[in-house]
Motif scaffolding. Structure first.
Motif, PDB file in Angstrom:
ATOM      1  N   LEU A   3      67.525   6.314 110.878  1.00  0.00           N
ATOM      2  CA  LEU A   3      67.346   6.110 112.316  1.00  0.00           C
ATOM      3  C   LEU A   3      67.971   7.247 113.110  1.00  0.00           C
ATOM      4  CD1 LEU A   3      68.025   2.257 112.584  1.00  0.00           C
ATOM      5  CD2 LEU A   3      65.833   3.435 112.790  1.00  0.00           C
ATOM      6  N   TYR A   4      69.091   7.738 112.640  1.00  0.00           N
ATOM      7  CA  TYR A   4      69.746   8.873 113.308  1.00  0.00           C
ATOM      8  C   TYR A   4      68.853  10.114 113.223  1.00  0.00           C
ATOM      9  CZ  TYR A   4      73.184  12.485 114.394  1.00  0.00           C
ATOM     10  OH  TYR A   4      73.861  13.557 114.957  1.00  0.00           O
ATOM     11  N   ALA A   5      68.273  10.358 112.036  1.00  0.00           N
ATOM     12  CA  ALA A   5      67.375  11.499 111.863  1.00  0.00           C
ATOM     13  C   ALA A   5      66.149  11.364 112.756  1.00  0.00           C
ATOM     14  CB  ALA A   5      66.954  11.598 110.394  1.00  0.00           C
ATOM     15  N   TYR A   6      65.673  10.130 112.940  1.00  0.00           N
ATOM     16  CA  TYR A   6      64.526   9.898 113.828  1.00  0.00           C
ATOM     17  C   TYR A   6      64.888  10.206 115.281  1.00  0.00           C
ATOM     18  CZ  TYR A   6      61.250   7.245 116.697  1.00  0.00           C
ATOM     19  OH  TYR A   6      60.359   6.867 117.663  1.00  0.00           O
ATOM     20  N   GLN A   7      66.059   9.765 115.706  1.00  0.00           N
ATOM     21  CA  GLN A   7      66.495  10.027 117.079  1.00  0.00           C
ATOM     22  C   GLN A   7      66.668  11.515 117.340  1.00  0.00           C
ATOM     23  OE1 GLN A   7      70.026   7.619 117.626  1.00  0.00           O
ATOM     24  NE2 GLN A   7      68.854   5.796 118.155  1.00  0.00           N
ATOM     25  N   LYS A   8      67.071  12.256 116.323  1.00  0.00           N
ATOM     26  CA  LYS A   8      67.266  13.700 116.471  1.00  0.00           C
ATOM     27  C   LYS A   8      65.965  14.486 116.293  1.00  0.00           C
ATOM     28  CE  LYS A   8      71.683  13.752 117.274  1.00  0.00           C
ATOM     29  NZ  LYS A   8      72.220  14.266 118.541  1.00  0.00           N
ATOM     30  N   GLY A   9      64.872  13.776 116.053  1.00  0.00           N
ATOM     31  CA  GLY A   9      63.580  14.428 115.895  1.00  0.00           C
ATOM     32  C   GLY A   9      63.373  15.088 114.551  1.00  0.00           C
ATOM     33  N   GLN A  10      64.221  14.758 113.566  1.00  0.00           N
ATOM     34  CA  GLN A  10      64.106  15.360 112.243  1.00  0.00           C
ATOM     35  C   GLN A  10      63.166  14.573 111.331  1.00  0.00           C
ATOM     36  OE1 GLN A  10      68.217  15.450 111.084  1.00  0.00           O
ATOM     37  NE2 GLN A  10      68.711  17.243 112.341  1.00  0.00           N
ATOM     38  N   LEU A  11      62.893  13.333 111.690  1.00  0.00           N
ATOM     39  CA  LEU A  11      61.952  12.499 110.960  1.00  0.00           C
ATOM     40  C   LEU A  11      61.059  11.776 111.957  1.00  0.00           C
ATOM     41  CD1 LEU A  11      63.864  10.654 108.060  1.00  0.00           C
ATOM     42  CD2 LEU A  11      62.023  12.322 107.816  1.00  0.00           C
ATOM     43  N   GLY A  12      59.812  11.538 111.561  1.00  0.00           N
ATOM     44  CA  GLY A  12      58.915  10.768 112.410  1.00  0.00           C
ATOM     45  C   GLY A  12      59.136   9.279 112.219  1.00  0.00           C
ATOM     46  N   GLY A  13      58.680   8.498 113.173  1.00  0.00           N
ATOM     47  CA  GLY A  13      58.833   7.056 113.080  1.00  0.00           C
ATOM     48  C   GLY A  13      58.117   6.481 111.870  1.00  0.00           C
ATOM     49  N   GLY A  14      56.953   7.029 111.540  1.00  0.00           N
ATOM     50  CA  GLY A  14      56.214   6.568 110.374  1.00  0.00           C
ATOM     51  C   GLY A  14      56.959   6.844 109.083  1.00  0.00           C
ATOM     52  N   ASP A  15      57.632   8.000 109.014  1.00  0.00           N
ATOM     53  CA  ASP A  15      58.409   8.334 107.820  1.00  0.00           C
ATOM     54  C   ASP A  15      59.548   7.340 107.618  1.00  0.00           C
ATOM     55  OD1 ASP A  15      56.809  10.603 107.496  1.00  0.00           O
ATOM     56  OD2 ASP A  15      58.139  11.832 108.732  1.00  0.00           O
ATOM     57  N   VAL A  16      60.225   6.994 108.710  1.00  0.00           N
ATOM     58  CA  VAL A  16      61.337   6.043 108.633  1.00  0.00           C
ATOM     59  C   VAL A  16      60.841   4.686 108.146  1.00  0.00           C
ATOM     60  CG1 VAL A  16      63.093   4.800 109.962  1.00  0.00           C
ATOM     61  CG2 VAL A  16      62.679   7.233 110.414  1.00  0.00           C
ATOM     62  N   LYS A  17      59.731   4.206 108.728  1.00  0.00           N
ATOM     63  CA  LYS A  17      59.173   2.908 108.312  1.00  0.00           C
ATOM     64  C   LYS A  17      58.773   2.938 106.840  1.00  0.00           C
ATOM     65  CE  LYS A  17      57.314   2.228 112.963  1.00  0.00           C
ATOM     66  NZ  LYS A  17      56.070   2.231 113.783  1.00  0.00           N
ATOM     67  N   LEU A  18      58.208   4.057 106.397  1.00  0.00           N
ATOM     68  CA  LEU A  18      57.795   4.181 105.005  1.00  0.00           C
ATOM     69  C   LEU A  18      59.002   4.111 104.072  1.00  0.00           C
ATOM     70  CD1 LEU A  18      55.408   4.720 103.084  1.00  0.00           C
ATOM     71  CD2 LEU A  18      55.868   7.170 103.358  1.00  0.00           C
ATOM     72  N   PHE A  19      60.082   4.785 104.432  1.00  0.00           N
ATOM     73  CA  PHE A  19      61.287   4.749 103.602  1.00  0.00           C
ATOM     74  C   PHE A  19      61.905   3.345 103.565  1.00  0.00           C
ATOM     75  CE2 PHE A  19      61.812   9.513 104.327  1.00  0.00           C
ATOM     76  CZ  PHE A  19      61.463   9.827 103.012  1.00  0.00           C
ATOM     77  N   VAL A  20      61.819   2.636 104.666  1.00  0.00           N
ATOM     78  CA  VAL A  20      62.324   1.255 104.692  1.00  0.00           C
ATOM     79  C   VAL A  20      61.510   0.383 103.730  1.00  0.00           C
ATOM     80  CG1 VAL A  20      62.583  -0.818 106.119  1.00  0.00           C
ATOM     81  CG2 VAL A  20      63.262   1.411 107.027  1.00  0.00           C
ATOM     82  N   VAL A  21      60.188   0.572 103.725  1.00  0.00           N
ATOM     83  CA  VAL A  21      59.337  -0.166 102.785  1.00  0.00           C
ATOM     84  C   VAL A  21      59.720   0.178 101.349  1.00  0.00           C
ATOM     85  CG1 VAL A  21      56.971  -0.429 101.919  1.00  0.00           C
ATOM     86  CG2 VAL A  21      57.407  -0.396 104.379  1.00  0.00           C
TER      87      VAL A  21
END
Length: 245
Positions: free
Chosen positions: A164-182
């Motif tokens: 989530l921190y990487a997403y907030q910093k623009g280093q990861l996309g929201g879709g990437d974060v959701k995929l990693f959670v899955v």
């Protein structure tokens, strides 16, 4: 012919057809249109015949050109079709049961689709994640009931916070974060950490070995790359190589 070999060959052919269908879905943007709509040449708009749509083989016989207007066909079409067929073959020899085979095919399909959509539009659509994640997670819990472990749960929370921190910093996309959670739920924390590590290494290797990207890096320009292809490569390596975990 041995039954297992026959099944593997059959699934390879099915995989190539499925890969062709996924390409149609990406170009049309709808599963419904991909089923109901007839394929047409992007240049002359002529409706393609069945013999023009045989995965890989039609491309080779037509020498990569439209039968009607000689327009060059996209070079990645046969690669995606053959690649999907190869992954279906790998799934068939990896699975030890029918449920594992179904799970492997669903995972491969998810990876192919998110790779195509991320390359095309730099996004992983929620509908694709939901469509494949729900049956994948159901199969996962049916085959391997979840057992609560405090340490793994803690590591999972820490990893989720980092994502989530990487997403907030623009280093990861929201879709990437959701995929990693899955993946954390589907494959486990350890496998997900390994996927993150391998995908990052492959992405870095791609970045520094590609001249145009390297030149932009030296000029200190911000580079935007689709990350899903690298995640998919890492996931295939980890999933089909259980000895890594």
């Amino acid at each position: 012919m041995d039954d297992s070999l026959f099944i593997s060959i059959y699934l390879t052919i099915v995989g190539m057809v499925v890969g062709s269908y996924y390409l149609a879905f990406i170009s049309r943007g709808s599963f419904k249109q991909s089923v109901a709509g007839r394929s047409r040449c992007a240049s002359c708009k002529r409706q393609l015949r069945t013999k023009d749509l045989v995965p890989v083989l039609s491309f080779l016989l037509l020498k990569g050109r439209c039968r009607y207007c000689a327009h060059n066909l996209p070079r990645h079409f046969p690669l995606v079709e053959a690649g999907t067929g190869g992954l279906f073959f790998l799934a068939s020899i990896h699975a030890e049961s029918l449920s594992e085979l179904f799970m492997s095919i669903l995972l491969v399909s998810l990876l192919v689709l998110i790779t195509l959509t991320d390359i095309q539009s730099f996004r992983i659509p929620n509908r694709i994640l939901l469509l494949f994640s729900i049956p994948l997670l159901l199969l996962r819990f049916m085959n391997h009931p979840y057992s609560f472990q405090g340490f793994s749960f803690t590591i999972g929370l820490v990893l989720l916070f980092i994502l989530l921190y990487a997403y907030q910093k623009g280093q990861l996309g929201g879709g990437d974060v959701k995929l990693f959670v899955v993946f954390m739920v589907l494959l486990g924390i350890q496998s997900t950490l390994l996927i993150i590590m391998i995908s990052s290494m492959v992405a870095l290797l791609y970045t520094v070995t590609r001249r145009s990207v390297w030149a932009n890096f030296l000029e200190q320009k911000r580079i935007k790359l689709p990350f899903a292809p690298f995640i998919s490569i890492a996931t295939i390596i980890v999933y089909f190589s259980p000895n890594l975990v």
